[in-house]
Design a protein around this motif. Structure first.
Motif, PDB file in Angstrom:
ATOM      1  N   LYS A  23     -28.598  -0.962  31.777  1.00 37.16           N
ATOM      2  CA  LYS A  23     -28.185  -0.577  30.545  1.00 37.16           C
ATOM      3  C   LYS A  23     -29.128  -0.365  29.940  1.00 37.16           C
ATOM      4  O   LYS A  23     -29.187  -0.306  28.238  1.00 37.16           O
ATOM      5  N   LYS A  24     -29.885   0.528  30.011  1.00 39.67           N
ATOM      6  CA  LYS A  24     -30.865   0.973  29.732  1.00 39.67           C
ATOM      7  C   LYS A  24     -30.457   2.441  28.926  1.00 39.67           C
ATOM      8  O   LYS A  24     -31.071   3.107  28.193  1.00 39.67           O
ATOM      9  N   GLU A  25     -29.858   2.709  29.710  1.00 40.43           N
ATOM     10  CA  GLU A  25     -28.591   4.049  28.987  1.00 40.43           C
ATOM     11  C   GLU A  25     -28.234   3.395  28.259  1.00 40.43           C
ATOM     12  O   GLU A  25     -28.563   5.066  27.281  1.00 40.43           O
ATOM     13  N   GLU A  26     -27.592   2.906  27.414  1.00 38.38           N
ATOM     14  CA  GLU A  26     -27.685   2.385  26.801  1.00 38.38           C
ATOM     15  C   GLU A  26     -28.600   2.490  24.796  1.00 38.38           C
ATOM     16  O   GLU A  26     -28.445   2.298  23.295  1.00 38.38           O
ATOM     17  N   ILE A  27     -29.953   2.018  25.535  1.00 39.75           N
ATOM     18  CA  ILE A  27     -30.911   2.204  24.379  1.00 39.75           C
ATOM     19  C   ILE A  27     -31.210   3.070  23.663  1.00 39.75           C
ATOM     20  O   ILE A  27     -31.066   4.387  24.234  1.00 39.75           O
ATOM     21  N   PRO A  28     -31.203   3.266  22.430  1.00 38.21           N
ATOM     22  CA  PRO A  28     -31.430   4.972  21.777  1.00 38.21           C
ATOM     23  C   PRO A  28     -32.698   5.575  21.400  1.00 38.21           C
ATOM     24  O   PRO A  28     -33.892   5.080  21.650  1.00 38.21           O
ATOM     25  N   VAL A  29     -32.948   6.865  21.807  1.00 37.49           N
ATOM     26  CA  VAL A  29     -34.146   7.373  22.194  1.00 37.49           C
ATOM     27  C   VAL A  29     -34.735   7.941  21.674  1.00 37.49           C
ATOM     28  O   VAL A  29     -35.317   8.823  21.200  1.00 37.49           O
ATOM     29  N   ASN A  30     -33.300   8.901  20.247  1.00 44.85           N
ATOM     30  CA  ASN A  30     -33.550   9.850  18.859  1.00 44.85           C
ATOM     31  C   ASN A  30     -33.293   9.349  17.657  1.00 44.85           C
ATOM     32  O   ASN A  30     -32.160   8.186  17.663  1.00 44.85           O
ATOM     33  N   PHE A  31     -33.634   9.122  16.912  1.00 48.79           N
ATOM     34  CA  PHE A  31     -33.292   8.912  15.542  1.00 48.79           C
ATOM     35  C   PHE A  31     -31.877   9.084  15.811  1.00 48.79           C
ATOM     36  O   PHE A  31     -30.779   8.726  14.695  1.00 48.79           O
ATOM     37  N   SER A  32     -31.887  10.247  16.213  1.00 52.30           N
ATOM     38  CA  SER A  32     -29.896  10.392  15.409  1.00 52.30           C
ATOM     39  C   SER A  32     -29.324   9.645  16.329  1.00 52.30           C
ATOM     40  O   SER A  32     -27.691   9.636  15.928  1.00 52.30           O
ATOM     41  N   GLN A  33     -29.626   9.159  17.228  1.00 52.30           N
ATOM     42  CA  GLN A  33     -28.578   8.308  17.858  1.00 52.30           C
ATOM     43  C   GLN A  33     -28.295   6.677  17.039  1.00 52.30           C
ATOM     44  O   GLN A  33     -27.814   5.616  17.518  1.00 52.30           O
ATOM     45  N   LEU A  34     -28.928   6.393  16.527  1.00 50.68           N
ATOM     46  CA  LEU A  34     -29.796   5.438  15.606  1.00 50.68           C
ATOM     47  C   LEU A  34     -28.161   5.005  14.497  1.00 50.68           C
ATOM     48  O   LEU A  34     -27.214   6.120  13.876  1.00 50.68           O
ATOM     49  N   ASN A  35     -27.615   4.500  13.756  1.00 54.47           N
ATOM     50  CA  ASN A  35     -26.045   4.089  13.173  1.00 54.47           C
ATOM     51  C   ASN A  35     -27.018   4.245  12.065  1.00 54.47           C
ATOM     52  O   ASN A  35     -26.009   5.160  11.024  1.00 54.47           O
ATOM     53  N   ASP A  36     -28.013   4.096  11.381  1.00 48.97           N
ATOM     54  CA  ASP A  36     -28.834   4.062   9.913  1.00 48.97           C
ATOM     55  C   ASP A  36     -30.217   4.928  10.037  1.00 48.97           C
ATOM     56  O   ASP A  36     -31.404   4.890   9.984  1.00 48.97           O
ATOM     57  N   ASP A  37     -29.611   6.176  10.512  1.00 49.08           N
ATOM     58  CA  ASP A  37     -30.994   7.823  10.448  1.00 49.08           C
ATOM     59  C   ASP A  37     -31.811   8.065   8.785  1.00 49.08           C
ATOM     60  O   ASP A  37     -32.245   8.615   9.236  1.00 49.08           O
ATOM     61  N   VAL A  38     -31.069   7.271   8.150  1.00 51.51           N
ATOM     62  CA  VAL A  38     -31.537   7.985   7.332  1.00 51.51           C
ATOM     63  C   VAL A  38     -33.143   7.419   6.982  1.00 51.51           C
ATOM     64  O   VAL A  38     -32.473   6.516   6.575  1.00 51.51           O
ATOM     65  N   GLY A  39     -32.996   8.068   5.575  1.00 56.15           N
ATOM     66  CA  GLY A  39     -34.228   8.102   4.645  1.00 56.15           C
ATOM     67  C   GLY A  39     -35.813   7.829   5.645  1.00 56.15           C
ATOM     68  O   GLY A  39     -36.611   7.121   5.489  1.00 56.15           O
ATOM     69  N   TYR A  40     -36.045   7.967   7.729  1.00 59.66           N
ATOM     70  CA  TYR A  40     -36.800   8.228   8.012  1.00 59.66           C
ATOM     71  C   TYR A  40     -37.052   9.381   8.247  1.00 59.66           C
ATOM     72  O   TYR A  40     -36.469  10.493   8.337  1.00 59.66           O
ATOM     73  N   ALA A  41     -38.611   9.355   7.648  1.00 55.93           N
ATOM     74  CA  ALA A  41     -39.703  11.067   7.889  1.00 55.93           C
ATOM     75  C   ALA A  41     -39.632  11.530   9.164  1.00 55.93           C
ATOM     76  O   ALA A  41     -39.001  10.824  10.210  1.00 55.93           O
ATOM     77  N   LYS A  42     -39.294  12.894   9.615  1.00 50.98           N
ATOM     78  CA  LYS A  42     -39.263  13.350  10.901  1.00 50.98           C
ATOM     79  C   LYS A  42     -41.201  14.370  10.586  1.00 50.98           C
ATOM     80  O   LYS A  42     -41.851  13.789  10.013  1.00 50.98           O
ATOM     81  N   LYS A  43     -40.927  13.977  12.275  1.00 47.06           N
ATOM     82  CA  LYS A  43     -42.815  13.966  12.507  1.00 47.06           C
ATOM     83  C   LYS A  43     -42.750  15.589  11.408  1.00 47.06           C
ATOM     84  O   LYS A  43     -44.764  15.055  11.311  1.00 47.06           O
ATOM     85  N   THR A  44     -42.226  16.318  10.902  1.00 47.13           N
ATOM     86  CA  THR A  44     -42.859  17.472  10.196  1.00 47.13           C
ATOM     87  C   THR A  44     -43.400  17.083   8.982  1.00 47.13           C
ATOM     88  O   THR A  44     -43.996  17.409   7.985  1.00 47.13           O
ATOM     89  N   ASP A  45     -42.255  16.302   8.720  1.00 48.42           N
ATOM     90  CA  ASP A  45     -43.033  15.510   6.977  1.00 48.42           C
ATOM     91  C   ASP A  45     -44.039  14.780   6.949  1.00 48.42           C
ATOM     92  O   ASP A  45     -44.757  14.620   5.948  1.00 48.42           O
ATOM     93  N   ILE A  46     -44.966  14.578   7.842  1.00 50.28           N
ATOM     94  CA  ILE A  46     -45.813  13.768   8.426  1.00 50.28           C
ATOM     95  C   ILE A  46     -47.316  14.676   7.551  1.00 50.28           C
ATOM     96  O   ILE A  46     -47.143  15.498   8.020  1.00 50.28           O
ATOM     97  N   ILE A  47     -48.472  14.773   6.635  1.00 46.66           N
ATOM     98  CA  ILE A  47     -49.552  15.117   6.582  1.00 46.66           C
ATOM     99  C   ILE A  47     -50.436  14.367   7.415  1.00 46.66           C
ATOM    100  O   ILE A  47     -50.624  13.721   7.267  1.00 46.66           O
ATOM    101  N   LYS A  48     -50.968  15.698   7.787  1.00 44.47           N
ATOM    102  CA  LYS A  48     -51.689  15.901   8.789  1.00 44.47           C
ATOM    103  C   LYS A  48     -53.551  15.801   8.580  1.00 44.47           C
ATOM    104  O   LYS A  48     -54.734  15.598   9.023  1.00 44.47           O
ATOM    105  N   LYS A  49     -53.997  17.047   6.951  1.00 40.70           N
ATOM    106  CA  LYS A  49     -54.564  16.485   6.530  1.00 40.70           C
ATOM    107  C   LYS A  49     -55.283  16.163   5.113  1.00 40.70           C
ATOM    108  O   LYS A  49     -54.600  15.746   4.719  1.00 40.70           O
TER     109      LYS A  49
END
Length: 182
Positions: A23-49
């Motif tokens: 069943k491991k193939e059923e485990i989501p590996v990307n946010f886009s595979q989640l039903n509620d992926d709205v509201g999560y920050a993208k990697k590019t949105d995170i401040i690094k400095k």
């Protein structure tokens, strides 16, 4: 009463794991595979400095931290190590070197059956002298302590397994007990 894992129980357990792993193939590996992926920050949105934060005036640079620590009298790892050694304490490396040196001359253990103990013994030799025992208990074991110039009895060849468990003290693990693990 204890439990043991029989061959059948082990096979059942493996089948359970195989089912889970299938069943491991059923485990989501990307946010886009989640039903509620709205509201999560993208990697590019995170401040690094820190300088990009709205209020970075109270943060210190690496140089500021080093100056503060040095001003408090803290010591480097090397300074601490030197202080320890100067007081006569041993570092882990010193202890390991001493252990290695102590064990360097030991090439193995020799067992010798003797009717009486020799006047002096040999390092790494266990002397086995006959006693009045029977079956598995017919020898007393001695080692020679060179520094003390004497023998020390370290035991006998008797083995008592009366307080150990045997297979009649256990029952096989059941499939329902394995199921309860999952």
């Amino acid at each position: 009463m204890g439990h043991f894992v029989s061959k059948e129980s082990l096979l059942y357990f493996k089948q359970k794991l195989d089912t889970i792993l299938a069943k491991k193939e059923e485990i989501p590996v990307n946010f886009s595979q989640l039903n509620d992926d709205v509201g999560y920050a993208k990697k590019t949105d995170i401040i690094k400095k820190v300088s990009l934060l709205e209020n970075d005036s109270r943060y210190q640079t690496a140089s500021d931290v080093e100056t503060t620590i040095s001003g408090k009298g803290y010591q480097t790892a090397e300074q601490v190590n030197n202080a320890i050694i100067s007081k006569g304490y041993q570092t882990a490396a010193n202890v390991q070197t001493s252990i290695n040196a102590a064990l360097a001359d030991i090439t193995g253990i020799d067992f010798k059956v003797v009717s009486s103990l020799p006047s002096t013994g040999v390092k790494g030799t266990i002397y086995m002298m006959s006693n009045s025992g029977t079956n598995n208990n017919v020898y007393d074991e001695y080692i020679y302590l060179a520094d003390a110039k004497k023998y020390e009895k370290i035991g006998t060849t008797d083995v008592d397994l009366s307080n150990y468990y045997n297979t009649s003290n256990f029952t096989a693990v059941t499939n329902s007990e394995i199921d309860s693990l999952f």
